[in-house]
Design an enzyme around this catalytic site. Structure first.
Site, mmCIF file in Angstrom:
data_model
loop_
_atom_site.group_PDB
_atom_site.id
_atom_site.type_symbol
_atom_site.label_atom_id
_atom_site.label_comp_id
_atom_site.label_asym_id
_atom_site.label_seq_id
_atom_site.Cartn_x
_atom_site.Cartn_y
_atom_site.Cartn_z
ATOM 1 N N HIS A 57 -7.870 -5.437 -0.028
ATOM 2 C CA HIS A 57 -6.639 -4.680 0.130
ATOM 3 C C HIS A 57 -5.631 -5.399 1.024
ATOM 4 C CE1 HIS A 57 -4.262 -1.087 -0.237
ATOM 5 N NE2 HIS A 57 -4.164 -0.955 1.073
ATOM 6 N N SER B 254 0.848 -1.189 0.000
ATOM 7 C CA SER B 254 0.000 0.000 0.000
ATOM 8 C C SER B 254 0.890 1.247 0.000
ATOM 9 C CB SER B 254 -0.965 -0.053 1.182
ATOM 10 O OG SER B 254 -1.998 0.899 1.049
#
Length: 252
Positions: A227, A91
């Site tokens: 995610h 990320s």
């Protein structure tokens, strides 16, 4: 550059003489130790987890408020391994690893042998709403918004005012870094890139687009999940990481 690494920057895994070094950059609000634990199951590298200020062992230090400040401090204070090394980031950590690599190239310093980037689209594809910045929200709203967008915040943190107070500073600082970041066009890197992502997270074409940022090869691998796919089913992710690291060779 300072001669010795300030111990606050790096948390070292098991020493593995002769193995390449893997520097791990955590997600927004994340701590180094999550990725350091991978070293037990990936014996092909010596793990060095990067600990940013404002969390974990550096909780009392003021966090960075811009990508430029973060990258400059890292390059000034952390001499990287002389042996072949690689970067892994998840990320926001992917963006940090990418920008540090560009700064190393601009400074004429040795580059990582491979970038392993996870859960982040090619930077020219990033979409941040300038009219509704997360980092400016009140504490509770900030935590709840991030939990809604990405998940990844343990339920015990969401349920505890004390734990929320411990994590909100790092989350706010990291989202400030992300939301004030501007990608600058520059020549692509001469570094191969491996891209991981969750099938329910970013579209595949946004991961494939990392090819525009390197003159070397790009390998893209998607896994089931969102995610934080790497927490949901870690085993195939670790095997893919191990495979990518086989391309990072030490002399002899």
């Amino acid at each position: 550059m300072n001669a010795a690494v300030p111990p606050r920057w790096l948390i070292a895994g098991t020493p593995r003489p002769g193995a390449p070094t893997l520097y791990c950059f955590a997600h927004g609000g994340g701590s180094a130790t999550e990725y350091l634990r991978w070293g037990r199951d990936v014996p092909g590298a010596e793990f060095q987890a990067v600990q940013l200020p404002g969390r974990g062992s550096r909780y009392g230090e003021p966090p960075f408020d811009s990508m430029e400040a973060l990258v400059a401090a890292f390059l000034d204070e952390v001499p990287l391994s002389r042996a072949p090394y690689a970067f892994f980031g998840h990320s926001l950590g992917s963006l940090v690893a990418y920008e540090i690599t560009r700064a190393l190239r601009d400074a004429g310093r040795p580059l990582p042998a491979r970038l392993i980037l996870s859960g982040y689209p090619a930077p020219h594809h990033r979409h941040v709403r300038a009219d509704d910045p997360v980092h400016q929200l009140p504490d509770d709203e900030l935590i709840e918004r991030i939990a809604k967008i990405h998940g990844g915040i343990p339920q015990e943190v969401l349920d505890s005012a004390e734990l929320r107070e411990l994590v909100v500073g790092a989350l706010r600082a990291d989202y400030r870094v992300l939301e004030t970041y501007t990608w600058r066009q520059a020549p692509p890197l001469p570094v191969p890139i491996t891209v991981f992502g969750g099938s329910a997270d970013h579209p595949r074409e946004q991961l494939d687009a990392w090819q525009q940022h390197t003159t070397a090869d790009v390998t893209v691998r998607q896994f089931p999940g969102g995610h934080f796919y790497l927490r949901e089913e870690p085993e195939p992710v670790l095997r893919a990481l191990e495979s990518a690291l086989r391309e990072v060779r030490t002399p002899g």
